[in-house]
Design an enzyme around this catalytic site. Structure first.
Site, PDB file in Angstrom:
ATOM      1  N   HIS A 121       0.841  -1.196   0.000  1.00  0.00           N
ATOM      2  CA  HIS A 121       0.000   0.000   0.000  1.00  0.00           C
ATOM      3  C   HIS A 121       0.874   1.242   0.000  1.00  0.00           C
ATOM      4  O   HIS A 121       1.735   1.394   0.855  1.00  0.00           O
ATOM      5  CB  HIS A 121      -0.913   0.011   1.227  1.00  0.00           C
ATOM      6  CG  HIS A 121      -2.058  -0.962   1.131  1.00  0.00           C
ATOM      7  ND1 HIS A 121      -3.325  -0.660   1.527  1.00  0.00           N
ATOM      8  CD2 HIS A 121      -2.109  -2.225   0.644  1.00  0.00           C
ATOM      9  CE1 HIS A 121      -4.121  -1.702   1.307  1.00  0.00           C
ATOM     10  NE2 HIS A 121      -3.401  -2.668   0.777  1.00  0.00           N
ATOM     11  N   TYR A 131      -9.199   5.054   7.470  1.00  0.00           N
ATOM     12  CA  TYR A 131      -9.339   5.396   8.890  1.00  0.00           C
ATOM     13  C   TYR A 131     -10.396   6.492   8.959  1.00  0.00           C
ATOM     14  O   TYR A 131     -10.198   7.564   8.381  1.00  0.00           O
ATOM     15  CB  TYR A 131      -8.029   5.939   9.456  1.00  0.00           C
ATOM     16  CG  TYR A 131      -6.928   4.909   9.634  1.00  0.00           C
ATOM     17  CD1 TYR A 131      -6.097   4.547   8.585  1.00  0.00           C
ATOM     18  CD2 TYR A 131      -6.707   4.326  10.875  1.00  0.00           C
ATOM     19  CE1 TYR A 131      -5.080   3.617   8.761  1.00  0.00           C
ATOM     20  CE2 TYR A 131      -5.691   3.396  11.063  1.00  0.00           C
ATOM     21  CZ  TYR A 131      -4.884   3.046  10.004  1.00  0.00           C
ATOM     22  OH  TYR A 131      -3.872   2.128  10.182  1.00  0.00           O
ATOM     23  N   PRO A 142      -4.090  -0.263  18.625  1.00  0.00           N
ATOM     24  CA  PRO A 142      -3.802  -0.686  17.252  1.00  0.00           C
ATOM     25  C   PRO A 142      -3.949   0.413  16.196  1.00  0.00           C
ATOM     26  O   PRO A 142      -3.614   0.187  15.036  1.00  0.00           O
ATOM     27  CB  PRO A 142      -4.811  -1.810  17.007  1.00  0.00           C
ATOM     28  CG  PRO A 142      -5.925  -1.540  17.961  1.00  0.00           C
ATOM     29  CD  PRO A 142      -5.308  -0.893  19.165  1.00  0.00           C
ATOM     30  N   LYS A 178       1.299  -0.285  15.032  1.00  0.00           N
ATOM     31  CA  LYS A 178       2.700  -0.308  15.430  1.00  0.00           C
ATOM     32  C   LYS A 178       3.116  -1.536  16.255  1.00  0.00           C
ATOM     33  O   LYS A 178       4.314  -1.787  16.415  1.00  0.00           O
ATOM     34  CB  LYS A 178       3.028   0.954  16.260  1.00  0.00           C
ATOM     35  CG  LYS A 178       3.087   2.222  15.434  1.00  0.00           C
ATOM     36  CD  LYS A 178       4.387   2.320  14.669  1.00  0.00           C
ATOM     37  CE  LYS A 178       4.299   3.174  13.440  1.00  0.00           C
ATOM     38  NZ  LYS A 178       3.968   2.442  12.190  1.00  0.00           N
ATOM     39  N   TYR A 222       4.143   6.329  10.049  1.00  0.00           N
ATOM     40  CA  TYR A 222       3.347   5.171   9.623  1.00  0.00           C
ATOM     41  C   TYR A 222       4.208   4.124   8.895  1.00  0.00           C
ATOM     42  O   TYR A 222       4.075   2.941   9.121  1.00  0.00           O
ATOM     43  CB  TYR A 222       2.183   5.631   8.731  1.00  0.00           C
ATOM     44  CG  TYR A 222       1.078   4.619   8.615  1.00  0.00           C
ATOM     45  CD1 TYR A 222       0.039   4.575   9.533  1.00  0.00           C
ATOM     46  CD2 TYR A 222       1.065   3.675   7.577  1.00  0.00           C
ATOM     47  CE1 TYR A 222      -0.982   3.631   9.442  1.00  0.00           C
ATOM     48  CE2 TYR A 222       0.060   2.725   7.480  1.00  0.00           C
ATOM     49  CZ  TYR A 222      -0.966   2.709   8.421  1.00  0.00           C
ATOM     50  OH  TYR A 222      -1.970   1.773   8.320  1.00  0.00           O
TER      51      TYR A 222
HETATM   52  C1  PHB Z   1      -5.481  -4.735  10.413  1.00  0.00           C
HETATM   53  O1  PHB Z   1      -5.564  -4.948   9.195  1.00  0.00           O
HETATM   54  O2  PHB Z   1      -5.708  -5.627  11.243  1.00  0.00           O
HETATM   55  C2  PHB Z   1      -5.112  -3.377  10.906  1.00  0.00           C
HETATM   56  C3  PHB Z   1      -4.755  -2.402   9.992  1.00  0.00           C
HETATM   57  C4  PHB Z   1      -4.422  -1.137  10.442  1.00  0.00           C
HETATM   58  C5  PHB Z   1      -4.441  -0.848  11.790  1.00  0.00           C
HETATM   59  C6  PHB Z   1      -4.790  -1.825  12.716  1.00  0.00           C
HETATM   60  C7  PHB Z   1      -5.136  -3.101  12.257  1.00  0.00           C
HETATM   61  O3  PHB Z   1      -4.129   0.388  12.226  1.00  0.00           O
END
Ligand code: PHB
Length: 399
Positions: free
Chosen positions: A74, A204, A300, A304, A392
């Site tokens: 990505h 997000y 989460p 990280k 990130y």
């Molecule tokens: C996930 O795909 O499980 C995932 C992706 C991004 C995050 C947290 C979990 O910030």
């Protein structure tokens, strides 16, 4: 006869497995003890985003083949709030770095297979693991094999990579531990669904109902999360309620209501996790060293957790190599301080992403407006976006 090894590792998660591989590359022996079965380790659904350098490290260790085929690279993420939606071009903002969406249990599957192919030892299904004499030059780990037989592992160094609830951190006297905790008044309800990909990158979203995250596992399997009460019972969330929350939070943000629809599918796994931040700065006690979730937890939101665990053991493996092969212990002495500089930056980033993106009824209307201004600033400032992107994709390592 008890078993002997140079480095005894408790925990077959990302920290323990990457450490065993890095030590093997340096010509140092390690044995891993794990209380779960191999099937349980390889079947537990966890995180999914690998920082740029973790992907490179998998390749360097000869473990990147399946990830290259099945992982998703990505180059950006989408952020949404109110009626706004914007794309954050991580690759463009970081001079070409991307992240890889490849599930943690797939990483573990590849690392376990690689370890066993190299002739490494992993004892699965052990119980009663306990650390002894960690303040001496001859630390030991006692445990029972899966068949009930009592055994001991005699080591030069012992590593607690056994997660937040493992015995390693407790082996450090409580009076000596310096710990910092923050709990958030919300949790995440996560699902896995057999459904097509709805959007080409992670979303997000901050919505007045609460946070939502759209992620993926494969072209056929999608991972999604919604903010919920951490004490809520999953039984209160039938599939229709989850889909309706996901539609509202992901579609109404973006200002494209009606134009873009989230594709539904069959939910085959769901659960609720609490969000917390935690650091135990006492990452060393004699010859016991903590790594990964044993020493720190991040919410989460910044993706990280796994990456930080691998960063710890990259630093630790170099220090162990210096100590074991070159008789120089300054790297081990510096390990907590070196690791903690990175850990606190990841704690800061994860806390910032979490507070910026979640609905928090404990906040004042003033604080709420500050969060919205944070997002407005991020949407309009290339510098703010570059700072988010830099964190990130993974901060650089100290040389
Ligand atoms: C996930 O795909 O499980 C995932 C992706 C991004 C995050 C947290 C979990 O910030």
């Amino acid at each position: 006869m008890p078993e002997r090894t140079q480095v005894g590792i408790v925990g077959c998660g990302p920290a323990g497995l990457f450490l065993a591989h890095l030590l093997h590359r340096a010509g140092i022996e390690a044995v891993i003890l794990e209380n779960r079965t191999r099937e349980a380790v390889e079947g537990t659904i966890r995180a999914g985003v690998l920082e740029h350098w973790v992907t490179e490290l998998m390749r360097e260790l000869g473990l990147g083949e399946r990830m290259a085929r099945e992982g998703h690279f990505h180059s950006g993420i989408t952020l949404q709030y109110g009626l706004n939606r914007f794309h954050l071009d991580m690759e463009g903002l970081t001079g070409g770095k991307r992240v890889t969406v490849y599930a943690q249990h797939e990483v573990l599957h590849d690392l376990i297979a690689g370890r066993l192919a190299d002739g490494g030892t992993i004892h699965f299904g052990v119980s009663g693991t306990a650390f002894h004499d960690v303040e001496s030059d001859a630390p030991r780990i006692s445990f029972r094999h899966a068949d009930g037989r009592a055994d001991e592992l005699l080591c030069d160094y012992v590593i607690g990579a056994d997660g937040f609830h493992g015995p390693a951190r407790q082996a450090i006297p409580a009076a000596m531990r310096r710990e910092y905790t923050k709990t958030y008044p919300f949790g995440w309800l996560g699902i896995l669904a057999r459904a097509p990909i709805s959007w080409p990158e992670l979303i997000y979203a901050r919505h007045e109902d609460g946070f939502a995250l759209l992620s993926t596992r494969s072209p056929q399997i999608q991972r999604m999360y919604i903010q919920c009460d951490p004490k809520d019972d999953i039984a209160n969330w039938p599939d229709e309620r989850i889909w309706s929350a996901l539609h509202r939070r992901l579609e109404t943000a973006g200002g494209t209501e009606g134009a873009w629809r989230l594709a539904e599918g069959t939910i085959f796994q769901k659960g609720i996790i609490p969000l917390r931040s935690f650091v135990c700065e006492t990452m060393r006690h004699g010859r016991l060293f903590l790594a990964g979730d044993a020493a720190h937890i991040v919410p989460p939101t910044g993706a990280k957790g796994l990456n930080l665990a691998v960063a710890d053991v990259l630093i630790l493996s170099r220090a162990l190599e210096d100590a074991i092969r070159h008789n120089r212990t300054d790297g081990l002495d510096a390990y907590p301080a070196t690791a903690l500089r990175r850990i606190w930056k990841a704690e800061r980033f994860s806390w910032m992403m979490t507070t910026m993106l979640h609905r928090n009824d404990a906040e004042t209307p003033f604080e709420h407006r500050i969060r919205m201004a944070d997002l407005d600033f991020l949407a309009s400032s290339r510098n703010a976006q570059a700072a988010l992107a830099e964190n990130y994709v993974g901060l650089p390592f100290e040389s």
